[in-house]
Design a protein around this motif. Structure first.
Motif, PDB file in Angstrom:
ATOM      1  N   TYR A  33      12.540  -4.525  -5.453  1.00 46.69           N
ATOM      2  CA  TYR A  33      11.187  -4.126  -5.872  1.00 46.69           C
ATOM      3  C   TYR A  33      11.129  -2.604  -5.984  1.00 46.69           C
ATOM      4  O   TYR A  33      11.959  -1.892  -5.423  1.00 46.69           O
ATOM      5  CB  TYR A  33      10.106  -4.652  -4.919  1.00 46.69           C
ATOM      6  N   THR A  34      10.140  -2.140  -6.730  1.00 42.93           N
ATOM      7  CA  THR A  34       9.907  -0.692  -6.853  1.00 42.93           C
ATOM      8  C   THR A  34       8.440  -0.383  -6.560  1.00 42.93           C
ATOM      9  O   THR A  34       7.559  -1.237  -6.704  1.00 42.93           O
ATOM     10  CB  THR A  34      10.223  -0.169  -8.270  1.00 42.93           C
ATOM     11  N   ASN A  35       8.203   0.859  -6.114  1.00 43.65           N
ATOM     12  CA  ASN A  35       6.837   1.396  -6.005  1.00 43.65           C
ATOM     13  C   ASN A  35       5.934   0.550  -5.118  1.00 43.65           C
ATOM     14  O   ASN A  35       4.751   0.368  -5.408  1.00 43.65           O
ATOM     15  CB  ASN A  35       6.220   1.545  -7.405  1.00 43.65           C
ATOM     16  N   ARG A  36       6.449   0.024  -4.020  1.00 41.23           N
ATOM     17  CA  ARG A  36       5.630  -0.747  -3.091  1.00 41.23           C
ATOM     18  C   ARG A  36       4.743   0.217  -2.313  1.00 41.23           C
ATOM     19  O   ARG A  36       5.219   1.136  -1.650  1.00 41.23           O
ATOM     20  CB  ARG A  36       6.511  -1.520  -2.112  1.00 41.23           C
ATOM     21  N   THR A  37       3.412  -0.004  -2.377  1.00 39.32           N
ATOM     22  CA  THR A  37       2.471   0.906  -1.703  1.00 39.32           C
ATOM     23  C   THR A  37       1.423   0.158  -0.886  1.00 39.32           C
ATOM     24  O   THR A  37       0.376   0.714  -0.570  1.00 39.32           O
ATOM     25  CB  THR A  37       1.753   1.801  -2.733  1.00 39.32           C
ATOM     26  N   ALA A  38       1.695  -1.091  -0.520  1.00 39.67           N
ATOM     27  CA  ALA A  38       0.709  -1.883   0.228  1.00 39.67           C
ATOM     28  C   ALA A  38       0.329  -1.209   1.542  1.00 39.67           C
ATOM     29  O   ALA A  38      -0.807  -1.372   2.024  1.00 39.67           O
ATOM     30  CB  ALA A  38       1.258  -3.284   0.484  1.00 39.67           C
ATOM     31  N   HIS A  39       1.253  -0.453   2.123  1.00 42.12           N
ATOM     32  CA  HIS A  39       0.974   0.227   3.395  1.00 42.12           C
ATOM     33  C   HIS A  39      -0.122   1.280   3.265  1.00 42.12           C
ATOM     34  O   HIS A  39      -0.673   1.727   4.274  1.00 42.12           O
ATOM     35  CB  HIS A  39       2.254   0.875   3.934  1.00 42.12           C
ATOM     36  N   LEU A  40      -0.453   1.677   2.027  1.00 44.95           N
ATOM     37  CA  LEU A  40      -1.471   2.713   1.827  1.00 44.95           C
ATOM     38  C   LEU A  40      -2.890   2.161   1.817  1.00 44.95           C
ATOM     39  O   LEU A  40      -3.845   2.933   1.734  1.00 44.95           O
ATOM     40  CB  LEU A  40      -1.202   3.460   0.517  1.00 44.95           C
ATOM     41  N   ASP A  41      -3.048   0.842   1.893  1.00 50.23           N
ATOM     42  CA  ASP A  41      -4.392   0.261   1.898  1.00 50.23           C
ATOM     43  C   ASP A  41      -5.234   0.837   3.038  1.00 50.23           C
ATOM     44  O   ASP A  41      -6.423   1.123   2.866  1.00 50.23           O
ATOM     45  CB  ASP A  41      -4.322  -1.263   2.021  1.00 50.23           C
ATOM     46  N   SER A  42      -4.618   1.012   4.204  1.00 51.25           N
ATOM     47  CA  SER A  42      -5.359   1.543   5.350  1.00 51.25           C
ATOM     48  C   SER A  42      -5.761   2.995   5.119  1.00 51.25           C
ATOM     49  O   SER A  42      -6.832   3.436   5.541  1.00 51.25           O
ATOM     50  CB  SER A  42      -4.514   1.431   6.623  1.00 51.25           C
ATOM     51  N   VAL A  43      -4.898   3.752   4.424  1.00 49.17           N
ATOM     52  CA  VAL A  43      -5.215   5.152   4.119  1.00 49.17           C
ATOM     53  C   VAL A  43      -6.389   5.229   3.158  1.00 49.17           C
ATOM     54  O   VAL A  43      -7.314   6.028   3.340  1.00 49.17           O
ATOM     55  CB  VAL A  43      -3.983   5.866   3.520  1.00 49.17           C
TER      56      VAL A  43
END
Length: 215
Positions: free
Chosen positions: A194-204
């Protein structure tokens, strides 16, 4: 060998809309939050090694990852952003005015004097991958903290090799995005998970919305 390629958090240069290249900028306040968020995600990966570009925005992101994973950060200059010479520190509008031949085109591989050429980028990618393959076992998991331009160039190199000049770089690489590549030693192939995974930024995003009074 699994390679997790992680872009640094938002920098002050990103915030100002400047093309950074190898210029050094610190993380912005938002970038620090992003670095902490990706660090929490990296804690779940059970990685074995952590390498980082020596530029501040990447190294500080890697330091946050080190704090959650316990892995020491090893600085590696080959992970630096692509050198963009006289375009560095300027906005895209300023670059288009000074170098009209770049308007509507990619800045990487522009052949403007003082910038890193496609050949030089390809050679750096080749050297980096060779060193990783030589230094690590096939079961190792490696974290590489780098920059958007270089990560997209490295991904493209994995597909087209030294033909970077004739290839488009179609990858979107957001701040603290995670890209997972697996190197199959037996076939010497790169497998893109996968590329560009940003799910961790939901909290931000939620935290910033609260601070701005939007929730």
């Amino acid at each position: 060998m699994k390679l997790y390629m992680i872009r640094h958090g938002e920098s002050e240069g990103n915030k100002l809309g400047k093309i950074q290249g190898s210029m050094d900028f610190p993380l912005s306040d938002k970038g620090i939050l992003q670095a902490d968020a990706v660090a929490e995600f990296c804690q779940t990966l059970r990685a074995d090694y952590l390498y980082s570009s020596d530029l501040t925005r990447a190294y500080d992101t890697a330091t946050a990852i080190s704090a959650t994973t316990g892995l020491p950060v090893q600085k590696w200059e080959r992970l630096r952003e692509v050198e963009l010479g006289p375009m560095q520190g300027k906005t895209r509008e300023e670059i288009a005015e000074l170098f009209p031949q770049t308007k509507g085109k990619a800045l990487i591989g522009s052949d403007i004097e003082g910038t890193e050429t496609n050949q030089q980028i390809a050679e750096r990618c080749e050297s980096l991958l060779h060193q990783l393959k030589t230094a690590h076992q096939k079961e190792d998991t490696v974290l590489l903290v780098s920059h958007g331009g270089f990560i997209s160039s490295l991904l493209t190199y994995m597909i087209v090799g030294h033909n970077l000049a004739s290839a488009q770089r179609p990858f979107v690489i957001g701040n603290t995005s995670v890209t997972l590549i697996e190197w199959d030693k037996e076939t010497d192939r790169y497998l893109l998970h996968y590329t560009n995974r940003t799910a961790h930024l939901d909290s931000v995003r939620a935290d910033l919305h609260v601070k701005h009074g939007l929730l």
